[in-house]
Write a protein that holds these residues in place. Structure first.
Motif, mmCIF file in Angstrom:
data_model
loop_
_atom_site.group_PDB
_atom_site.id
_atom_site.type_symbol
_atom_site.label_atom_id
_atom_site.label_comp_id
_atom_site.label_asym_id
_atom_site.label_seq_id
_atom_site.Cartn_x
_atom_site.Cartn_y
_atom_site.Cartn_z
ATOM 1 N N GLY A 39 1.766 2.985 4.283
ATOM 2 C CA GLY A 39 1.484 3.105 2.669
ATOM 3 C C GLY A 39 2.533 3.787 1.824
ATOM 4 O O GLY A 39 2.238 4.056 0.721
ATOM 5 N N GLY A 40 3.818 3.528 2.317
ATOM 6 C CA GLY A 40 5.237 4.188 1.439
ATOM 7 C C GLY A 40 5.707 3.141 0.707
ATOM 8 O O GLY A 40 6.561 3.555 -0.396
ATOM 9 N N SER A 41 5.390 1.969 0.683
ATOM 10 C CA SER A 41 6.109 0.885 -0.102
ATOM 11 C C SER A 41 5.291 -0.337 -0.377
ATOM 12 O O SER A 41 4.565 -0.569 0.194
ATOM 13 C CB SER A 41 7.521 0.727 0.538
ATOM 14 O OG SER A 41 7.399 0.005 1.575
ATOM 15 N N GLY A 42 5.873 -1.153 -1.374
ATOM 16 C CA GLY A 42 5.175 -2.379 -1.411
ATOM 17 C C GLY A 42 3.634 -2.461 -1.512
ATOM 18 O O GLY A 42 3.161 -1.530 -2.420
ATOM 19 N N GLY A 96 1.442 -1.314 0.411
ATOM 20 C CA GLY A 96 1.053 -0.173 0.727
ATOM 21 C C GLY A 96 1.095 1.047 -0.133
ATOM 22 O O GLY A 96 0.000 1.685 -0.414
ATOM 23 N N ALA A 97 2.099 1.227 -0.730
ATOM 24 C CA ALA A 97 2.220 2.202 -1.906
ATOM 25 C C ALA A 97 1.404 2.097 -3.060
ATOM 26 O O ALA A 97 0.717 2.932 -3.429
ATOM 27 C CB ALA A 97 3.660 2.035 -2.465
ATOM 28 N N ALA A 98 1.126 0.643 -3.370
ATOM 29 C CA ALA A 98 -0.069 0.551 -4.508
ATOM 30 C C ALA A 98 -1.571 0.921 -3.890
ATOM 31 O O ALA A 98 -2.324 1.592 -4.701
ATOM 32 C CB ALA A 98 -0.054 -0.938 -4.851
ATOM 33 N N LEU A 99 -1.901 0.753 -2.700
ATOM 34 C CA LEU A 99 -3.118 1.014 -2.110
ATOM 35 C C LEU A 99 -3.144 2.500 -2.084
ATOM 36 O O LEU A 99 -4.199 3.226 -2.477
ATOM 37 C CB LEU A 99 -3.107 0.500 -0.850
ATOM 38 C CG LEU A 99 -3.418 -0.952 -0.682
ATOM 39 C CD1 LEU A 99 -3.098 -1.384 0.830
ATOM 40 C CD2 LEU A 99 -4.399 -1.493 -1.341
ATOM 41 N N THR A 100 -2.203 3.425 -1.685
ATOM 42 C CA THR A 100 -1.921 4.524 -1.633
ATOM 43 C C THR A 100 -2.333 5.353 -2.992
ATOM 44 O O THR A 100 -3.095 6.365 -3.157
ATOM 45 C CB THR A 100 -0.779 5.227 -1.234
ATOM 46 O OG1 THR A 100 -0.583 4.906 0.191
ATOM 47 C CG2 THR A 100 -0.434 6.785 -1.134
ATOM 48 N N GLU A 101 -1.708 4.738 -4.018
ATOM 49 C CA GLU A 101 -1.870 5.140 -5.484
ATOM 50 C C GLU A 101 -3.271 5.085 -5.893
ATOM 51 O O GLU A 101 -4.061 5.756 -6.552
ATOM 52 C CB GLU A 101 -0.933 4.475 -6.383
ATOM 53 C CG GLU A 101 -1.067 4.908 -7.660
ATOM 54 C CD GLU A 101 -0.076 4.112 -8.796
ATOM 55 O OE1 GLU A 101 -0.238 4.502 -10.138
ATOM 56 O OE2 GLU A 101 0.822 3.340 -8.404
ATOM 57 N N GLY A 102 -3.703 3.679 -5.439
ATOM 58 C CA GLY A 102 -5.169 3.379 -6.065
ATOM 59 C C GLY A 102 -6.055 4.112 -5.551
ATOM 60 O O GLY A 102 -7.168 4.443 -6.287
ATOM 61 N N PHE A 103 -6.228 4.400 -4.270
ATOM 62 C CA PHE A 103 -7.361 5.487 -3.739
ATOM 63 C C PHE A 103 -7.043 6.750 -4.008
ATOM 64 O O PHE A 103 -8.025 7.461 -4.199
ATOM 65 C CB PHE A 103 -7.145 5.201 -1.981
ATOM 66 C CG PHE A 103 -7.711 3.906 -1.651
ATOM 67 C CD1 PHE A 103 -9.166 4.155 -1.107
ATOM 68 C CD2 PHE A 103 -7.043 2.572 -1.410
ATOM 69 C CE1 PHE A 103 -9.940 2.940 -0.424
ATOM 70 C CE2 PHE A 103 -7.869 1.639 -1.120
ATOM 71 C CZ PHE A 103 -9.328 1.405 -0.516
ATOM 72 N N ALA A 145 -4.382 9.936 3.345
ATOM 73 C CA ALA A 145 -3.011 9.884 4.270
ATOM 74 C C ALA A 145 -2.295 8.486 4.476
ATOM 75 O O ALA A 145 -3.228 7.568 4.452
ATOM 76 C CB ALA A 145 -3.493 10.478 5.529
ATOM 77 N N PHE A 146 -1.236 8.444 4.590
ATOM 78 C CA PHE A 146 -0.580 7.369 5.122
ATOM 79 C C PHE A 146 0.503 7.509 5.883
ATOM 80 O O PHE A 146 1.238 8.374 5.969
ATOM 81 C CB PHE A 146 0.116 6.563 3.513
ATOM 82 C CG PHE A 146 1.453 7.129 3.045
ATOM 83 C CD1 PHE A 146 2.375 6.838 3.204
ATOM 84 C CD2 PHE A 146 0.895 8.207 1.887
ATOM 85 C CE1 PHE A 146 3.540 7.491 2.530
ATOM 86 C CE2 PHE A 146 1.971 8.775 1.644
ATOM 87 C CZ PHE A 146 3.225 8.403 1.832
ATOM 88 N N ILE A 147 0.770 6.321 6.735
ATOM 89 C CA ILE A 147 1.810 6.238 7.717
ATOM 90 C C ILE A 147 2.932 5.423 7.489
ATOM 91 O O ILE A 147 2.724 4.253 6.962
ATOM 92 C CB ILE A 147 1.062 5.717 9.056
ATOM 93 C CG1 ILE A 147 0.153 6.894 9.532
ATOM 94 C CG2 ILE A 147 2.206 5.485 9.962
ATOM 95 C CD1 ILE A 147 -0.610 6.309 10.800
ATOM 96 N N LEU A 193 -1.201 12.832 1.939
ATOM 97 C CA LEU A 193 -0.359 13.294 3.177
ATOM 98 C C LEU A 193 0.316 12.178 3.658
ATOM 99 O O LEU A 193 -0.089 11.125 4.086
ATOM 100 C CB LEU A 193 -1.548 13.672 4.405
ATOM 101 C CG LEU A 193 -0.990 14.119 5.669
ATOM 102 C CD1 LEU A 193 0.001 15.518 5.528
ATOM 103 C CD2 LEU A 193 -2.202 14.451 6.668
ATOM 104 N N PHE A 194 1.622 12.410 3.980
ATOM 105 C CA PHE A 194 2.819 11.539 4.558
ATOM 106 C C PHE A 194 2.924 11.842 5.921
ATOM 107 O O PHE A 194 3.294 12.813 6.138
ATOM 108 C CB PHE A 194 3.922 11.584 3.748
ATOM 109 C CG PHE A 194 5.217 10.835 4.291
ATOM 110 C CD1 PHE A 194 5.007 9.479 5.135
ATOM 111 C CD2 PHE A 194 6.455 11.263 4.478
ATOM 112 C CE1 PHE A 194 6.144 8.952 5.647
ATOM 113 C CE2 PHE A 194 7.467 10.833 5.454
ATOM 114 C CZ PHE A 194 7.240 9.639 6.142
ATOM 115 N N LEU A 195 2.714 10.682 6.775
ATOM 116 C CA LEU A 195 2.846 10.981 8.253
ATOM 117 C C LEU A 195 3.798 9.994 8.690
ATOM 118 O O LEU A 195 3.609 8.763 8.822
ATOM 119 C CB LEU A 195 1.298 10.589 8.790
ATOM 120 C CG LEU A 195 0.097 11.330 8.504
ATOM 121 C CD1 LEU A 195 -1.102 10.506 8.884
ATOM 122 C CD2 LEU A 195 0.332 12.878 9.001
#
Length: 255
Positions: free
Chosen positions: A20-23, A25-32, A40-42, A65-67
């Protein structure tokens, strides 16, 4: 652009995103996060992930939460899932997004390379789902969204181990849907087309290749990471309450 739709049932939901930290995944982290979820993202990239958390703390009003975790280490993966649940409550939305689409020639693949590739692109999908399933069962609901790819559907010639993994994700999705459905847990897959991330631009995008690809889409626009957010929100929310064991192709109509 992020979707304008709001899904009230997702507010406060405990969401876990792999990669969830890039690409995408990062867009999904932001969207949610923008939906008011507890996200939380790994990821394994410390600097980029912390920068994403800093930015979302300002824009979304809540810090994800960054894991830090290597998904190849299953015990570390299980521990990361436990940390997410301890911080946000049992995970009720899991997005298995992490992948590594490294190119490789058939003649160069060794047994060790094959196993390493599968340990990133297929194996974590199962073990992350296994780790969140008890919490979802206790909650009486859950949505697991597995990212596959259209690469195996278009006979991509340059990464056979990756395309095998991506095809396997659909089988895994259907098997888990059958097993977990009686507990109120839905399992679906999303198959993106060519989404132009920074990694894609750095490694494989040329003007000619991109123009040719977009010309074969029904919607003749370059696909961006945020274009995957809406489909994920739909599959995570109760708007898709009776939808499970399905693969949603999001490729601008290329196929």
């Amino acid at each position: 652009m992020m979707p304008s739709a709001r899904f009230p049932d997702l507010e406060g939901a405990s969401v876990l995103i792999t990669g969830g930290g890039s690409g995408i995944g990062a867009a999904l982290t932001e969207g949610f996060a923008l939906q008011g979820c507890k996200v939380a993202f790994i990821d394994i990239a410390d600097a980029a992930s912390e920068a994403l958390c800093d930015a979302l703390e300002k824009s979304a009003g809540a810090r994800p939460l960054f894991l830090n975790c290597d998904l190849r280490d299953i015990e570390a993966l299980r521990a990361a899932v436990a940390r997410a649940a301890a911080a946000h409550g049992p995970v009720t939305v899991l997005i298995n997004n992490a992948a590594f689409d490294q190119r490789h020639a058939v003649e160069d693949v060794t047994p060790d390379y094959w196993d390493e590739n599968q340990s990133i692109n297929l194996r974590p999908h199962f073990f992350t789902a296994q780790a969140v399933a008890p919490g979802m069962k206790a909650a009486g609901r859950g949505s697991i969204i597995n990212f596959t790819s259209t690469s195996f559907l278009i006979n991509h010639p340059d990464m056979p181990s990756y395309t095998a993994a991506k095809a396997g994700i659909i089988g895994l999705t259907k098997g888990l849907a059958g097993k977990l459905g009686p507990d109120g847990i839905r399992v679906n897959a999303i198959a993106p087309g060519w989404v132009i991330t920074e990694r894609q631009r750095a490694l494989w995008v040329t003007d000619e290749a991109l123009s040719a690809h977009v010309a074969n889409q029904c919607i003749r626009e370059v696909m961006k990471p945020e274009d995957m957010v809406g489909p994920c929100l739909f599959l995570a929310s109760d708007a898709s309450l009776m939808l499970t064991a399905q693969t949603l192709i999001v490729d601008g109509g290329y196929l």
